[in-house]
Design a protein around this motif. Structure first.
Motif, mmCIF file in Angstrom:
data_model
loop_
_atom_site.group_PDB
_atom_site.id
_atom_site.type_symbol
_atom_site.label_atom_id
_atom_site.label_comp_id
_atom_site.label_asym_id
_atom_site.label_seq_id
_atom_site.Cartn_x
_atom_site.Cartn_y
_atom_site.Cartn_z
ATOM 1 N N SER A 1 0.870 -1.137 -0.083
ATOM 2 C CA SER A 1 -0.080 0.095 0.063
ATOM 3 C C SER A 1 0.625 0.984 -0.194
ATOM 4 C CB SER A 1 -0.924 0.001 1.112
ATOM 5 O OG SER A 1 -0.346 0.137 2.529
ATOM 6 N N ASP A 2 2.157 1.011 0.491
ATOM 7 C CA ASP A 2 2.991 2.220 0.341
ATOM 8 C C ASP A 2 3.812 2.366 -0.932
ATOM 9 O OD1 ASP A 2 2.229 2.849 3.186
ATOM 10 O OD2 ASP A 2 3.810 1.504 3.986
ATOM 11 N N LEU A 3 4.230 1.285 -1.183
ATOM 12 C CA LEU A 3 5.173 1.220 -2.346
ATOM 13 C C LEU A 3 4.689 0.565 -3.774
ATOM 14 C CD1 LEU A 3 8.502 0.453 -0.133
ATOM 15 C CD2 LEU A 3 7.712 2.971 -1.260
ATOM 16 N N GLY A 4 3.509 -0.170 -3.635
ATOM 17 C CA GLY A 4 3.277 -1.081 -4.598
ATOM 18 C C GLY A 4 2.503 -0.345 -5.883
ATOM 19 N N GLY A 5 2.004 -1.217 -6.809
ATOM 20 C CA GLY A 5 1.586 -0.374 -7.997
ATOM 21 C C GLY A 5 0.396 -1.328 -8.459
#
Length: 436
Positions: free
Chosen positions: A373-377
Motif C-alpha cells: 500500500s506504501d510502495l506497490g503499483g
C-alpha cells in the motif's frame, strides 16, 4: 468528624474509623487496628504515614486512653482502674490532667471495683505493637519516639516496615532509635522480609536522611538475597515483582528480563525493553535479549529492538525481517535504515516475494500488504484481491485498505462484498456514502 476525603488513603479512613470506636471497646478496636496494619502492603503503609501525619489530630487526641501518663501505650491497662475509695476512675483522666481544664468527671463512678478488667475493655498485650506502630506515625515527635522505642524492643517482624519509615524522621532522636533497631535486624534471617518490603525501600531511596542505612540493606540483599529475590520475582504483589527483577538485572540481566517478558504486565515489558537496549549490556547479553523484544505484541517495544539492531554491524538480517512487520512505523524505520546502508532495491520486491507463496503467515501478510500500500503499483492488485477473502479479519482489512489506495475502482466494484463483511474492522474501509 468527616473521615472520608477525596484522594485520601482508604487505609487512613479505616484506621480513623477504628480510633473513633476505641472508647466503646478498646480490645475490639485494637484487634481491628492490628489486622489493618498487618494486612497493608508497603505502598499502603507509606501512603498511610503521609496522610496520618497530615491530620490535625493524632492518636493521643482522638484516643487519650491509649496512652498512660508518660505517653506510653497503655496496652495492658484496663479501661477502668479501681480507686482506694472503691469507686472506679477512667484512666483517660491522667492524659487530660495536662490540659487547661484540668478536671474530668469519673466516667466509671458507681461501678464495682475491677469491673472493667473483665469483658472487652482491656487491650491485650499482643496488640501493643500495632498501637506503637500507629504512634510512630503521629505528628508529635514525643509520641513517635515512644512508639519507635517500643517497636525496637519487639521481636515481631511486623514492626520492621515502621522502623524503616522512621529512618527519615525529622527528629534526630527518633532517627537514631530507628537506625539502631534496623541495624540489629540486618542479618540473613531477615532477607525474605526485606524482599517483601522492597517497594517501601524504593520509596525511601529518594529521602535524604535514610540513604546511608539503605546502602547497607542493598549490600545485604546483594550478598545473601539472590534466592529470596527470585522468590519475590514470583510474588503475587506487582510492586514486589518489579523491585526484585530490577535488582536481579544487575547480576543476571538475561534471566531477569526473560522473567519480565514471561509475565503479563506491560510495565515490566517496558522495563525489560529498556534493560535489553541499554549500552551497559555486553553484546552477547543484548543478542540473547532482543528476541524477547522482537516477539512482543507491543509495536513500541519492537521498534526499540529494531533501533538496537540498527546499531549492530551484524543486524541486517533482522532489519530485513522487520520490513514485513505489521506496524507501519517499524516497516518504515527498517526500510530507511537499509536504504542508508545502500540497499535501495529491496522494496517493493520484498513485499511481492512475501505474498507469492500459496500460504502466507497472517503477520507476514499484514506487513506485506501494508508495504505494498506504501510502495506497490497496479501490477500488485490481482494478488491483493486474493486476500480480500482471507479468513482473518485483520488480513482482509489490510487488503481492502491497500486496494483503496492503489485501485479505488476495485473497491467500488466489490463494495457490496465489503459492506457485507461481518467484521467492523473491514467495513470501516467502505468509501464514504457506502454501497449504492
Amino acid at each position: 468528624m468527616q473521615i472520608s476525603d477525596a484522594g485520601r488513603s482508604w487505609l487512613l479512613d479505616c484506621v480513623v474509623g477504628v480510633l473513633l470506636t476505641w472508647d466503646e471497646s478498646p480490645a475490639s478496636a485494637a484487634r481491628r487496628l492490628d489486622a489493618l496494619l498487618r494486612g497493608a502492603t508497603p505502598h499502603e503503609l507509606m501512603r498511610l504515614e503521609s496522610d496520618y501525619r497530615g491530620r490535625r489530630h493524632g492518636l493521643g487526641v482522638l484516643c487519650p486512653g491509649v496512652l498512660d501518663e508518660d505517653g506510653t501505650p497503655a496496652d495492658r491497662i484496663p479501661a477502668h482502674t479501681a480507686t482506694t475509695s472503691g469507686a472506679t476512675t477512667d484512666y483517660r483522666g491522667a492524659a487530660d490532667e495536662r490540659e487547661p481544664s484540668g478536671h474530668r468527671e469519673p466516667s466509671g463512678a458507681g461501678e464495682p471495683s475491677g469491673a472493667g478488667e473483665a469483658g472487652d475493655d482491656a487491650v491485650p498485650g499482643r496488640y501493643g505493637p500495632a498501637v506503637a506502630a500507629l504512634m510512630s506515625f503521629d505528628r508529635s515527635g514525643h509520641l513517635r519516639e515512644t512508639g519507635v522505642a517500643r517497636l525496637a524492643g519487639t521481636g515481631d517482624p511486623f514492626v520492621l516496615p515502621f522502623l524503616l519509615l522512621r529512618l527519615n524522621d525529622p527528629v534526630e532522636q527518633v532517627r537514631d532509635l530507628a537506625r539502631e533497631a534496623v541495624t540489629t535486624r540486618l542479618d540473613p534471617g531477615h532477607v525474605d522480609l526485606l524482599v517483601q518490603l522492597l517497594p517501601l525501600l524504593d520509596g525511601l531511596r529518594g529521602r535524604r536522611r535514610a540513604g546511608r542505612l539503605l546502602a547497607s540493606v542493598e549490600d545485604l540483599l546483594h550478598r545473601h538475597g539472590t534466592a529470596a529475590l527470585w522468590r519475590g520475582a514470583r510474588s503475587d504483589e506487582p510492586l514486589v515483582r518489579a523491585s526484585c527483577l530490577r535488582r536481579l538485572a544487575r547480576t543476571e540481566p538475561v534471566a531477569a528480563v526473560g522473567a519480565a517478558f514471561s509475565s503479563r504486565e506491560p510495565s515490566l515489558w517496558q522495563w525489560g525493553a529498556r534493560v535489553a537496549t541499554s549500552s551497559r549490556l555486553a553484546p552477547a547479553e543484548q543478542d540473547a535479549l532482543l528476541p524477547h523484544l522482537e516477539a512482543s505484541s507491543s509495536p513500541r517495544i519492537r521498534l526499540r529492538a529494531l533501533r538496537a539492531r540498527a546499531r549492530q554491524p551484524h543486524g541486517e538480517a533482522h532489519l530485513r525481517r522487520a520490513m514485513l512487520d505489521p506496524d507501519a512505523r517499524i516497516r518504515y524505520h527498517a526500510r530507511a535504515t537499509l536504504y542508508a546502508r545502500g540497499h535501495t532495491d529491496l522494496a517493493p520486491q520484498v513485499y511481492r516475494d512475501a505474498l507469492a507463496p500459496a500460504h502466507v503467515p497472517d503477520a507476514t501478510a499484514v506487513g506485506a500488504l501494508g508495504g505494498l500500500s506504501d510502495l506497490g503499483g497496479a501490477c500488485d492488485v490481482p494478488r491483493i484481491l486474493d486476500f480480500t477473502a482471507h479468513p482473518r479479519a485483520r488480513v482482509r482489512a489490510e487488503a481492502w485498505r491497500a486496494l483503496s489506495i492503489l485501485a479505488p475502482s476495485e473497491v467500488a466494484a466489490g463494495i457490496d462484498r465489503l459492506a457485507a463483511d461481518p467484521s467492523g474492522k473491514v467495513r470501516r474501509h467502505l468509501p464514504r456514502g457506502g454501497p449504492a
